[in-house]
Design a protein around this motif. Structure first.
Motif, PDB file in Angstrom:
ATOM      1  N   ILE A 227       5.787  -4.519 -42.953  1.00  0.00           N
ATOM      2  CA  ILE A 227       4.583  -5.184 -43.139  1.00  0.00           C
ATOM      3  C   ILE A 227       4.449  -6.500 -43.166  1.00  0.00           C
TER       4      ILE A 227
ATOM      5  N   TYR B 233       3.275   6.980 -46.624  1.00  0.00           N
ATOM      6  CA  TYR B 233       2.081   6.037 -45.756  1.00  0.00           C
ATOM      7  C   TYR B 233       1.201   5.572 -46.706  1.00  0.00           C
TER       8      TYR B 233
ATOM      9  N   ILE C 124       9.621   0.379 -44.368  1.00  0.00           N
ATOM     10  CA  ILE C 124       8.384   0.001 -43.645  1.00  0.00           C
ATOM     11  C   ILE C 124       8.480  -1.597 -43.729  1.00  0.00           C
TER      12      ILE C 124
ATOM     13  N   SER D 137      -8.702  -4.096 -34.615  1.00  0.00           N
ATOM     14  CA  SER D 137      -8.686  -4.914 -35.280  1.00  0.00           C
ATOM     15  C   SER D 137      -9.377  -4.319 -36.747  1.00  0.00           C
TER      16      SER D 137
ATOM     17  N   GLY E 267      -1.016  -0.663 -35.643  1.00  0.00           N
ATOM     18  CA  GLY E 267       0.075  -0.501 -34.737  1.00  0.00           C
ATOM     19  C   GLY E 267      -0.738  -0.021 -33.700  1.00  0.00           C
ATOM     20  N   HIS E 268      -2.018   0.605 -33.866  1.00  0.00           N
ATOM     21  CA  HIS E 268      -2.902   1.359 -32.881  1.00  0.00           C
ATOM     22  C   HIS E 268      -4.414   1.224 -33.315  1.00  0.00           C
TER      23      HIS E 268
ATOM     24  N   HIS F  15      -0.223  -7.831 -40.647  1.00  0.00           N
ATOM     25  CA  HIS F  15       0.231  -6.936 -39.521  1.00  0.00           C
ATOM     26  C   HIS F  15       0.740  -5.660 -39.894  1.00  0.00           C
ATOM     27  N   MET F  16       0.228  -4.703 -39.746  1.00  0.00           N
ATOM     28  CA  MET F  16       0.871  -3.334 -40.231  1.00  0.00           C
ATOM     29  C   MET F  16       1.537  -2.371 -39.355  1.00  0.00           C
ATOM     30  N   GLY F  17       1.448  -2.799 -38.035  1.00  0.00           N
ATOM     31  CA  GLY F  17       2.595  -2.166 -37.027  1.00  0.00           C
ATOM     32  C   GLY F  17       2.109  -0.578 -37.016  1.00  0.00           C
ATOM     33  N   ASP F  18       3.109   0.318 -36.808  1.00  0.00           N
ATOM     34  CA  ASP F  18       2.702   1.693 -36.780  1.00  0.00           C
ATOM     35  C   ASP F  18       2.693   2.559 -38.398  1.00  0.00           C
ATOM     36  N   THR F  19       2.446   1.355 -39.338  1.00  0.00           N
ATOM     37  CA  THR F  19       2.008   2.253 -40.468  1.00  0.00           C
ATOM     38  C   THR F  19       0.455   2.675 -40.766  1.00  0.00           C
ATOM     39  N   TYR F  20      -0.195   1.847 -39.654  1.00  0.00           N
ATOM     40  CA  TYR F  20      -1.629   2.097 -39.769  1.00  0.00           C
ATOM     41  C   TYR F  20      -2.160   2.020 -38.400  1.00  0.00           C
TER      42      TYR F  20
END
Length: 99
Positions: A7, A41, A5, A65, A61-62, A17-22
């Motif tokens: 981050i 996760y 992963i 903020s 990631g989605h 910036h956590m991308g798709d981990t969060y």
């Protein structure tokens, strides 16, 4: 197989910036078929929490903020969900019973 992963923490700007981990304000998509796990996760989120403070801006990631408090809440949600499902499995509930 072990999933790696990434981050990114921009220390000068205090932005993570956590991308798709969060996934902010929603359940994440955890790609179990590719080797991801709920435990992974949770651990990634806990490690991120060690880096940041209450002023850190989090880019998920989605979703919108976020911040440290919301990430802490997300960790608790993931842990509670995982514990509930594991208990249901231990209690030999059916899939319908777990859902």
């Amino acid at each position: 197989m072990q999933i790696q992963i990434v981050i990114l923490y921009f220390t000068k700007n205090n932005v993570l910036h956590m991308g798709d981990t969060y996934f902010s304000m929603r359940y994440p998509y955890i790609d179990l078929k590719s080797g991801a796990s709920v435990h992974g996760y949770i651990e990634a989120h806990k490690r991120a929490l060690l880096l940041i403070d209450e002023h850190t801006k989090i880019i998920p990631g989605h979703g919108t903020s976020s911040n440290k408090k919301e990430l802490e809440t997300n960790v608790l949600m993931l842990e509670n969900t995982q514990n509930s499902v594991l208990k249901a499995i231990k209690d030999e509930k059916t899939l319908e019973g777990v859902i």
